[in-house]
Design a protein around this motif. Structure first.
Motif, short mmCIF file in Angstrom:
data_model
loop_
_atom_site.label_atom_id
_atom_site.label_comp_id
_atom_site.label_asym_id
_atom_site.label_seq_id
_atom_site.Cartn_x
_atom_site.Cartn_y
_atom_site.Cartn_z
N GLU A 172 -90.46 -22.00 127.30
CA GLU A 172 -91.35 -22.38 126.21
C GLU A 172 -91.10 -23.85 125.91
O GLU A 172 -90.00 -24.23 125.55
CB GLU A 172 -91.09 -21.51 124.99
N LYS B 62 -103.09 -18.66 130.77
CA LYS B 62 -102.07 -17.76 130.21
C LYS B 62 -102.04 -16.50 131.05
O LYS B 62 -103.08 -16.02 131.50
CB LYS B 62 -102.31 -17.47 128.74
N THR B 63 -100.86 -16.02 131.31
CA THR B 63 -100.75 -14.78 132.08
C THR B 63 -100.52 -13.63 131.10
O THR B 63 -100.52 -13.82 129.88
CB THR B 63 -99.56 -14.83 133.06
N GLY C 106 -90.98 -18.50 132.12
CA GLY C 106 -90.90 -18.22 130.69
C GLY C 106 -90.38 -19.35 129.84
O GLY C 106 -90.04 -19.16 128.69
N GLN D 230 -97.95 -12.34 130.30
CA GLN D 230 -96.73 -12.48 129.50
C GLN D 230 -96.96 -13.32 128.25
O GLN D 230 -96.24 -13.21 127.27
CB GLN D 230 -95.64 -13.18 130.33
N GLY D 231 -97.94 -14.18 128.32
CA GLY D 231 -98.16 -15.12 127.22
C GLY D 231 -98.78 -14.46 125.99
O GLY D 231 -99.03 -13.24 125.97
N LYS E 148 -93.94 -21.59 134.43
CA LYS E 148 -93.44 -20.27 134.83
C LYS E 148 -91.93 -20.16 134.62
O LYS E 148 -91.26 -21.15 134.45
CB LYS E 148 -93.82 -19.99 136.28
N GLU F 33 -104.94 -12.26 132.36
CA GLU F 33 -104.86 -13.73 132.46
C GLU F 33 -106.16 -14.35 131.94
O GLU F 33 -107.21 -13.72 131.95
CB GLU F 33 -104.62 -14.16 133.90
N ASP G 183 -99.63 -21.24 132.64
CA ASP G 183 -98.81 -20.20 132.02
C ASP G 183 -98.30 -20.65 130.65
O ASP G 183 -97.10 -20.61 130.37
CB ASP G 183 -97.65 -19.83 132.94
N CYS G 184 -99.22 -21.06 129.84
CA CYS G 184 -98.89 -21.66 128.55
C CYS G 184 -98.52 -20.59 127.51
O CYS G 184 -99.20 -19.58 127.37
CB CYS G 184 -100.10 -22.47 128.08
N TYR G 185 -97.43 -20.86 126.80
CA TYR G 185 -96.99 -19.92 125.76
C TYR G 185 -97.38 -20.40 124.36
O TYR G 185 -97.16 -19.69 123.39
CB TYR G 185 -95.47 -19.76 125.83
N GLN G 186 -97.90 -21.59 124.27
CA GLN G 186 -98.23 -22.15 122.95
C GLN G 186 -99.70 -21.89 122.62
O GLN G 186 -100.58 -22.59 123.12
CB GLN G 186 -97.96 -23.65 122.90
#
Lengths: 351, 188
Positions: free
Chosen positions: A166, A217-218, A164, A220-221, A162, A279, A188-191
């Motif tokens: 990365e 993932k939320t 953001g 935002q991801g 969390k 999500e 909350d993975c961005y990858q």
């Protein structure tokens, strides 16, 4: 016995006017001193190590069992279950670094929680002995540093990304502990390529059956479809079966398959854009090639609750409000056997 | 021993195997040994109580002393003060053949006594009592500051340590020089 010893104590007190006995701490053999230190609480150890250099090195060489430790911005909390937990307020960054590393040096932890802290106190010099580690909202450098400091024996790694941040996934995957840990997850993975990269790593490592990785993932991801698309594209020629819910792939070991499961289904009347922003949860697990589909674990709430304990319960008999009641409907599963993909499946909107 | 104590697993009642009382083996009388400390006061202790001490237990296990022989040959522990040995003997008697409790609050609170007891117990290899003693030692400094601990346990500061070390070196140097001079005198 009690009265005898009481009498002796009284006698000793009377004798104490005339100092016959001069035995002191310095007369005690080191191995006995260490046993005494082992029975001391943290505060007493900290005090004793400040008395002299010799005591410091002795105290620092004695390990301490700590049920769990939390390293926060303002304080360090240590839980010595069943003894009470203690908090150490951090006065300044120097003190924070010193105390953190001291506690890490002597501590044999059941679990460790590293929360977001200022960069100047994120300086880990000591190896970390723990079975469980939860890294919460830390910067990439901290995550990689902490993972590198882990000693052998870690069984559970949890990264909460969390704020953001990365993370450099490749740096994380290069870590030996991550490569061998039985369970790990990124919250909350961005990858979006994480599922594909972890599965590939397991194939290369011939990871054991039961090895598990989860991501959430939320909104935002990246869109959910990206996670799936990259995975499918990469393992196109490894597919054993593909449903709207699960993808099963072969590995280089004929005894083992890898199963990717999606956690949630949504009823948005085909509103894909909305769904992309919701999500989502994925679980990747190494399974036996012999495993029958009837043996699949349909209790998705149970594994989702490991990664999102705040919003999900482990009890699948009480479905959460935001999960479609038919989320585990596998009756419509389409299957691909022997690597021959089913066109119907490929066109599945979910994947 | 009754059949129940033997742990018969069958549901059917087992045939009683208990021998008639008259035929029971006669109880072996407990053997005793004798120990004394620096004060030469002799303590009579049963072999059962002495089992707590790995050191003494090892010494007596193959002795086969008669009562008279044991009495005539008490084990001398000249390095242990009499009252400390008394405490140890009392503790061994108190805990003879019993599981040791998690806490023992009857240990001396006075620092020197406790440290003497620690050394004696360590020498006699009485593991359980040593654990209690170490706990008690740890309790002595509970909530104490470094300065207070240094005072209670008479821990020298680093500066004091260094000074003592220098002094010892100087003394050793002087002694060595003296010996060399004496040797040279003898040679003449």
């Amino acid at each position: 016995m009690a009265s005898t010893l009481e009498n002796l104590s009284i006698m000793t007190e009377n004798l104490s006017m005339d100092p016959v006995y001069e035995t002191n701490w310095s007369d005690i053999p080191e191995e006995i001193k260490l046993e005494c230190i082992e029975k001391m609480e943290l505060n007493e150890r900290l005090s004793l190590r400040c008395t002299a250099k010799a005591e410091r090195s002795l105290v620092d060489s004695q390990k301490m069992k700590i049920a769990s430790g939390g390293f926060q911005i303002t304080h360090i909390g240590l839980n010595f279950f069943p003894r009470p937990q203690i908090f150490k307020i951090l006065g300044n960054p120097t003190e924070a670094v010193e105390l953190t590393n001291y506690v890490l040096r002597i501590g044999v932890f059941g679990g460790i929680f590293v929360h977001y802290r200022d960069d100047d106190v994120m300086h880990f010099t000591e190896e970390i002995s723990t079975k469980y580690i939860h890294i919460v909202s830390c910067k990439n450098k901290t995550v990689v540093d902490v993972l590198q400091k882990l000693k052998k024996g870690v069984e559970d790694i949890r990264i909460k990304a969390k704020r953001g941040h990365e993370y450099a996934l490749d740096d994380i995957l290069a870590n030996d502990h991550v490569r061998n840990v039985p369970y790990w997850h990124i919250e909350d993975c961005y990858q979006a390529d994480s599922l594909q990269k972890v599965a590939q790593m397991w194939i290369n490592e011939n990871s054991k059956i039961g090895t598990t990785f989860q991501v959430s993932k939320t909104y935002q991801g990246p869109p959910s479809s990206e996670f799936q698309r990259i995975f499918l594209e990469h393992f196109n020629d490894h597919i054993v079966s593909n449903t709207g819910k699960r993808i099963r792939i072969r590995t280089n070991n004929p005894d083992r398959h890898i199963l990717l499961e999606r956690g949630l289904d949504y009823n948005d009347d085909g509103n894909d854009e909305m769904e992309e922003s919701y999500e989502q949860f994925y679980r990747l697990i190494v399974i036996s090639a012999e495993m029958d589909e009837s043996e699949y674990d349909d209790k998705c709430n149970k594994w989702i609750s490991i990664i999102d304990v705040e919003n999900y319960y482990g009890n699948d008999d009480e479905p959460n409000a935001n999960i479609n009641e038919n989320h585990e409907n596998i009756e419509n599963d389409d299957q691909v056997e022997n690597g021959e993909r089913n066109q119907d499946v490929e066109d599945d909107d979910d994947w | 021993m009754s059949s129940t104590e033997q742990g018969t697993s069958s549901a059917a009642p087992a045939e009683p195997t208990t021998a008639p009382e008259s035929a029971a083996a006669p109880e072996v009388p407990e053997s005793f040994y004798y120990v004394h400390g620096k004060d030469k006061v002799v303590h009579k202790v049963s072999a059962g109580a002495l089992q707590h001490s790995a050191l003494i237990h090892g010494m007596i296990s193959n002795l086969g002393y008669t009562e008279e022989q044991a009495k005539a040959n008490p084990f001398p522990f000249e390095n242990i003060d009499g009252d400390i040995l008394q405490m140890v003997v009392d503790w061994c008697n108190q805990h003879k053949g019993k599981p040791t409790p998690p806490e023992d609050t009857n240990l001396p609170k006075q620092k020197e006594k406790l440290f003497d007891l620690v050394l004696a117990v360590n020498y006699l290899e009485i593991k359980e009592l040593l654990t209690y003693c170490c706990k008690q030692v740890a309790m002595m400094v509970k909530g104490k500051s470094p300065e207070e601990i240094r005072e209670i346990w008479m821990i020298p500061t680093d500066a004091e340590d260094e000074a003592a070390e220098k002094e010892a070196k100087k003394r050793a140097g002087k002694e060595a020089a003296g010996e060399t001079a004496a040797a040279a005198g003898d040679a003449k």
